[in-house]
Design an enzyme around this catalytic site. Sequence first.
Site, PDB file in Angstrom:
ATOM      1  N   VAL A 174       0.832  -1.200   0.000  1.00 58.57           N
ATOM      2  CA  VAL A 174       0.000   0.000   0.000  1.00 58.57           C
ATOM      3  C   VAL A 174       0.871   1.257   0.000  1.00 58.57           C
ATOM      4  CG1 VAL A 174      -1.982  -1.091   1.115  1.00 58.57           C
ATOM      5  CG2 VAL A 174      -0.201  -0.071   2.529  1.00 58.57           C
ATOM      6  N   ASP A 175       2.201   1.055  -0.019  1.00 59.01           N
ATOM      7  CA  ASP A 175       3.091   2.219  -0.047  1.00 59.01           C
ATOM      8  C   ASP A 175       3.708   2.347  -1.442  1.00 59.01           C
ATOM      9  OD1 ASP A 175       4.698   0.004  -0.045  1.00 59.01           O
ATOM     10  OD2 ASP A 175       5.688   0.436   1.849  1.00 59.01           O
ATOM     11  N   ASP A 176       4.718   3.205  -1.591  1.00 54.82           N
ATOM     12  CA  ASP A 176       5.307   3.411  -2.906  1.00 54.82           C
ATOM     13  C   ASP A 176       6.408   2.404  -3.200  1.00 54.82           C
ATOM     14  OD1 ASP A 176       3.636   5.509  -3.561  1.00 54.82           O
ATOM     15  OD2 ASP A 176       4.882   6.949  -2.479  1.00 54.82           O
TER      16      ASP A 176
END
Length: 695
Positions: free
Chosen positions: A564-566
Site C-alpha cells: 500500500v506504499d510506494d
Amino acid sequence: HRWLLGMGSAPHHDRLRHVGSGGISRLNAVVLGEALAAEENDLVFPSHDFSRHAHISSPEQYQNMYERSIEDPAGFWSNIASQFCWKKRWNPEVCSENIDVRRGTVKIEWFKGGVTNICYNALDRNIEAGNGDKVALYWEGNEPGQDAQLTYAQMLEKVCQLANYLKNVGVGKGDTVIIYLPMLMELPIAMLACARIGAIHSVVFAGFSAESLSQRIVDCKPKAMISCNAVCRGAKVIHLKEIVDTALVESVNSGVPVDLCLIFENKSAMKRESTKWQIGRDVWWEDVVPQFPTKCLVEWVDAEDPLFLLYTSGSTGKPKGVLHTNGGYMVYTATTFKYAFDYKPSDVYWCTADCGWITGHSYITYGPLLNGATILVFEGAPSYPDPGRCWDIVDKYKVTILYTAPTLVRALMRDGDEYVTRYSRKSLRILGSVGEPINPSAWRWFYNVVGDSRCPISDTWWQTETGGFMITPIPGAWPQKPGSATFPFFGIQPVIVDEKGNEIEGECTGYLCIKKSWPGAFRSLYGDHERYETTYFKPFAGYYFTGDGCSRDKDGYHWLTGRVDDVINVSGHRIGTAEVESALVSHPHCAEAAVVGVDHEVKGQGIYAFVTLVDGIPYSEEVRKSLILAVRNQIGAFAAPDKIHWAPAIPKTRSGKIMRRILRKIASRQLDELGDTSTLVDPSVVDQLIALIDH
Ligand code: 6R9
C-alpha cells in the site's frame, strides 16, 4: 480460528478435492487480483496420508500450540530455544519489548543475556549429533552436468578456513563484511564464516549495479569485501569483478575505501589471467583460504549482537539496512522452516531464491542448515538451457521440497506443460511460494501440473523485516485456498486496521499490522533507528506496520493484496518508485519522472515510468533506451522500466504532490476511471498524457 476446530478430524481424504485444471489456456485469463470471492470457498485438503505423517496434523493441534504461543510466549519460545546450543542461558524475562512509540523508544530483545553462535548451531551441533557425513549442500552449476557437494563435516572445514583467514586479516566481532557473490557454494560458506567469528555480513544481490553496491558500502563501511571474478547465468557471462572495481572507486570518492577484496576465481566463467587486479587490495580466495586450518573456535556472541544487515527498498530513495540479531533469528528461522515445510531429515530441499535476498538468508542458509537439512544451491537460470531445467534438477537430486516464487511459476506455466510432464517429479512432497501474492490460476497450475495434485503448497507471507514466515500454511494441518497465505505462524498476531488504526474484526479488508514482537523481528535500521520507528511503528501506533494490504475472509483465511506504499514488487523484488525516479532524473535529458507499478502477466508488477524531458530534447527511441540504461546502471537490470511514457508534464496537486492515483489509471488504461481531477494544478495535463499513450 474458531472455525478450524469445527472441522474435526474426519479422514481428510474423504474431502480431498482436486481443483479445476490449470494449464496454459488459463494464462490468457490471468488477471492479477482475480475476484477473490469465487476462490474463497475452494478448499484444497492435504491427503490423509500426508497429514498423518505431518508434525502438525490437525487444526486442533495447531490451535493448541498457537494458543500457548500467544498466552505464554516466553515459555513457548524458551522451550524451543532450549534445543539449541547456548554457552550461557538467557535472562529470565526471555523477551523485553516496547513497540509502542507513545511509550518511548522502540526496542525489541529476545533471549538477551543468552550466549550462542548460529554457525555452531547450524554446523558443529549437527555434526556432534552424528550427521557429519550427511550432505549439507548440493551445488548445481549453470551448465547441466556441472555439480558438487559438501557433507556437513566438509562444509564446516571450508567455513573454518575462511573464518581463520578473515580473523588473520583483522576482521573481528562487530566488523562488517560485504559479500557480493552469485549462487556459488562459497556464498553460504562466506555468510557462515562471518557468523562464526561474530562479524556482520551484508550480502548484496549480485544483480545490483556498481552504483547500488557502492551506496551500500558507503552506508555500512565494511572492513572487507568478498566477491568473485565472473559468473555465467544462462548464456551470459557477467563480469562481477569489473562491477566491484567501479563500486570501489566510487566508495573511495565518497570517503569509504575498502582495503581488502577477497576474490573467488570462478574458473568455469573466467580465468584469473583475464581478470583486472589491484595489487595490495585484491586477493585470490584460492591462494589464501585453503592454507588456513580447518578448525576454528567460534566467537560466542550475545543473542542480541548483530548477525547481518540486508538492504531493502522503501518509499524513499535511500535503501534501508535491515538489522537482524543472532538468538531470536536463529530460533525463529529454524522453527518456521520445520513447520511450514513439515521438514523431515530425509528431505532434499531446494529454494530457487538468491542468497542476496532475505529468502536466501533465512531459507537457504540458516533455517534449513539449523535443522540439519540437505540444501540445493543452483547457480544458473531456471530456463537454461530450456524451460525443463527445474524439473531436471528436481529429478536429479530427488528434491522433496521446492520453494519458489509466483513469477517463476507464471513464466514456466507460459512455456507449457510438456516441459514439466516430461520429468517424473515423484520425489516432490511439498511446494512453496514467496515474494508476492500468488494468483489463483498460477497456484492451480503449480498444484495440479507441477505437484500432480498431491503436494500441498505453502504460500508463505513474510518480509525482509520479519526475518521469517509470518502468515503461512502448516501443510498437514488445514486445507488451503488457492491464493491465500492462510493463518499466522506461532506467536504471530496479525491484525487488520482501518485508516485510523482501529482493529477491524471478522470479514474485512485493511492495512496489515502485527501486534507484539516475535523472535525473528528486525531490531533496527542500520544507523537510523529514527527511520525504523517512523516507517514501521508510527503509522499505526502500538503496532508494527507491514506496508501490505490484507483481507480476511469469513473462515479467517488471510489474503494479501499487495503493497500500500510506494514500493513496487517486480518478480518478487522490492523496488521503491523513488529509487527508479532518482535514477531517471540523473539522466541529463530527464527533467522529471514519476514511476508507478502496473499489472504484469509474468512479473506480477511491471515498472511504468512517466518522463518529462528537458526543454528542446525531442522524444526518440534513442533517448528512451538511454533512460532505461540509466536505471540499469544505477540500480540493476531487474529494475529497468518496462515502459517509458512521454509526459509534457506530470499531474500534481496544488501542494505539489504527484497524483499517482491518476498515473496508475493511465498506466493500466483505465481511462474511464480517472476520478476527480479538479484538485490538479492543471487538469489538462491528463489529456496530454492520454494523447501520448501510443507514442
Ligand atoms: C520474503 C520477501 C516483502 C513483500 C511483502 C509483500 C510481498 C512476500 C508474499 C508477499 C503475498 C506472499 N510478499 N511474500 N505477498 N503473499 N506469500 O519477499 O521479502 O523482499 O522484503 O518483500 O513481498 O508485499 O511486504 P521482501
